[in-house]
Structure formats: C-alpha cells, structure tokens
Design a protein around this motif. Sequence first.
Motif, mmCIF file in Angstrom:
data_model
loop_
_atom_site.group_PDB
_atom_site.id
_atom_site.type_symbol
_atom_site.label_atom_id
_atom_site.label_comp_id
_atom_site.label_asym_id
_atom_site.label_seq_id
_atom_site.Cartn_x
_atom_site.Cartn_y
_atom_site.Cartn_z
ATOM 1 N N GLU A 1 -6.294 -6.110 -3.452
ATOM 2 C CA GLU A 1 -5.995 -4.739 -3.873
ATOM 3 C C GLU A 1 -4.539 -4.413 -3.598
ATOM 4 O OE1 GLU A 1 -7.111 -0.139 -2.623
ATOM 5 O OE2 GLU A 1 -8.651 -1.687 -2.417
ATOM 6 N N TYR B 1 -7.263 3.113 -6.710
ATOM 7 C CA TYR B 1 -6.762 2.650 -5.424
ATOM 8 C C TYR B 1 -5.699 3.525 -4.760
ATOM 9 C CZ TYR B 1 -8.814 -1.661 -7.316
ATOM 10 O OH TYR B 1 -9.664 -2.587 -7.864
ATOM 11 N N THR C 1 -12.208 -6.254 -9.469
ATOM 12 C CA THR C 1 -11.343 -5.535 -10.392
ATOM 13 C C THR C 1 -9.863 -5.753 -10.091
ATOM 14 O OG1 THR C 1 -13.062 -3.827 -10.451
ATOM 15 C CG2 THR C 1 -10.962 -3.282 -11.450
ATOM 16 N N ALA C 2 -9.460 -5.695 -8.835
ATOM 17 C CA ALA C 2 -8.044 -5.758 -8.492
ATOM 18 C C ALA C 2 -7.413 -7.078 -8.924
ATOM 19 C CB ALA C 2 -7.853 -5.547 -6.990
ATOM 20 N N CYS D 1 -2.387 -6.045 -6.159
ATOM 21 C CA CYS D 1 -2.448 -5.309 -7.419
ATOM 22 C C CYS D 1 -1.507 -4.100 -7.378
ATOM 23 C CB CYS D 1 -3.879 -4.870 -7.694
ATOM 24 S SG CYS D 1 -4.093 -3.849 -9.177
ATOM 25 N N MET D 2 -1.562 -3.340 -6.306
ATOM 26 C CA MET D 2 -0.743 -2.137 -6.199
ATOM 27 C C MET D 2 0.739 -2.471 -6.052
ATOM 28 S SD MET D 2 -2.666 0.479 -6.621
ATOM 29 C CE MET D 2 -1.879 1.910 -5.876
ATOM 30 N N ARG E 1 -2.282 -7.440 -16.057
ATOM 31 C CA ARG E 1 -0.990 -6.757 -16.103
ATOM 32 C C ARG E 1 0.141 -7.759 -16.312
ATOM 33 N NH1 ARG E 1 3.438 -4.417 -13.681
ATOM 34 N NH2 ARG E 1 3.677 -2.188 -14.088
ATOM 35 N N SER F 1 -5.603 1.443 -12.185
ATOM 36 C CA SER F 1 -5.337 0.997 -10.815
ATOM 37 C C SER F 1 -5.015 2.173 -9.912
ATOM 38 C CB SER F 1 -4.180 -0.009 -10.798
ATOM 39 O OG SER F 1 -4.500 -1.164 -11.541
ATOM 40 N N PHE G 1 -7.110 -7.080 -12.697
ATOM 41 C CA PHE G 1 -6.061 -6.164 -13.138
ATOM 42 C C PHE G 1 -4.671 -6.778 -12.954
ATOM 43 C CE2 PHE G 1 -8.021 -1.630 -12.965
ATOM 44 C CZ PHE G 1 -8.960 -2.021 -13.908
ATOM 45 N N ASP H 1 -2.191 0.225 -15.300
ATOM 46 C CA ASP H 1 -1.530 1.037 -14.274
ATOM 47 C C ASP H 1 -2.319 2.311 -13.994
ATOM 48 O OD1 ASP H 1 0.408 -0.887 -14.288
ATOM 49 O OD2 ASP H 1 2.027 0.399 -15.023
ATOM 50 N N PRO I 1 -14.198 0.994 -8.889
ATOM 51 C CA PRO I 1 -13.718 -0.389 -8.922
ATOM 52 C C PRO I 1 -14.757 -1.340 -8.346
ATOM 53 C CG PRO I 1 -12.742 0.765 -7.067
ATOM 54 C CD PRO I 1 -13.516 1.794 -7.849
#
Length: 268
Positions: A140, A116, A85-86, A143-144, A93, A112, A89, A109, A76
Amino acid sequence: RHQLYRGKSRRRARVPAGCGTCIVRAPVRTRLATATVRGAARLGRCRRAPLGRGACAPRSRGCEPHPDWLPKLHYPIRVGEHSQTAFAFGLIRDWSVVAGDGAMRALIDERSLHYYSGDVDCPLAYEPSGEDFLSPALTEAECMRRILGPREFQRWLDAFLPRLDKRQPKTLFTPAAVSDRKDWRIVHLDGVNLSRAWCWRTIAASRPPRDLLRKIASKAADDHLAASLPQVAGEYSGEHWLATFALLALLAGAGKDLAQRRARAVRS
C-alpha cells in the motif's frame, strides 16, 4: 516457460502473480509477457497472453485494464496474495504512464486516494500470513509513493506506519521463515521477502539522504533480499515466479521511477 491452456469457453495463461504484470524471464531482454492472472480478473481483461519480445509494449491488445469495475469496488482488497488492490494499482499505473493513458492514470490515482489516503496507524503485528507473497502494508505504501509528491508521501507514511523509526513492529523487519520450499503455498513467503525488499528500497529512496528512516529501510531491504534471493533458482515451486519479485527489488530505488526502467526494458 509460459503455458497457454485452452478451455471450452476461454483461454487463460498460467503466469506468475500480479495484475497486468510485466513478467520478465532470464535473459531479461528476450523473454517478456503480459497477462492478467488468477484472482485479478476483475481488474483486467485478458483474452490472450502475448509471448515474446515486445509483448509488454504500450497498449498491448492482450491485456487492457478494465475501467468499469473499479468505481464499483467500495473497499480495497487488502490480502497478501493475487487479488490485492494496491499491488495491482501500482502495476496498472506504471502501464498507464508508459502507454500514455491519462484517463486510466487519473482513475487509479482517484481510487487509490479514496481507499488509502485516510489510513493511519496500520495494524502490523500479524504480518505475514502463512501464504502471503505481498505485504499488505508495505505494498500500500509503495502504491501511494507513486501518487503523492515526496513531502506528501513522507507525511502520509509517518501517519500510516508511525513506528518505523523505532524498527517496530519487529515482524515487519524480520524476514519470513520458509519451512518447505517444495510446498507451492508455503514458498509464497520467499515472495513476501522479495516484495518487502522492493518496497523497503523504494521507501528508502523516497526519504532525504540523511533521514534515519532511509537507513532503517535500506537495512530492512538488504535483510529480506539476503533471505530469499538465493532461492530464486532451485525448486520449481518458487523459481517459476520468484525472479519477477527479485527483479522488482533489484531495480528499486536509485532515485528513478520503476515505470521508466520498465519502459526502457520493453523498448530494448
């Protein structure tokens, strides 16, 4: 205003930071645009940036996330600027949910989680960098949050940022100081304050009502928002893009996914 520039071989849009970003201007209901931007070209194709109402409609022809490159990215991109990236993403998404693109959502998904899911005890002492407008760690986490279920995300966050309940490290809870708002790079730090406020608010909303971290994260969000929200207007070096990050922070939380809010804004 958005300005389009024609080059010999391509046309590009000069827009605020982010990949696939829904750029919202005041008034929110009348000015919308989508485009990929500098540093995120690999994550999205952009032959033109459609302007005006409806430009952020699902499956916009102007900006389509590129699925072929993502599997090639072995690591990433963790910087605090455009190519992170996060951040990209999370935005892609959201687009995939609104557009009903299940394949893109599944790819985001999978990537990610690959990048991560195993991250623990994130090093935070050196945030922010001098030209950041994103927190690598908090973005990050944001994102998660979209990908994991509530309990899974709590467990992941407790391992990723294990000292948040002790308000450590202080650098993550202290708004960044901006020494010169006329400097187009230093003013990025107002962006890091606003994007941190966004992330802190979504983290707070993800925790149970009486959870200590919910209160800590809410306080951190308020502190960061107060530091830079007044700077949304004033100097053009910041005002042409800071409102987009302020909007993320102001819409964050309240128990509803941001993708749903963005979808309603687009339809209106």
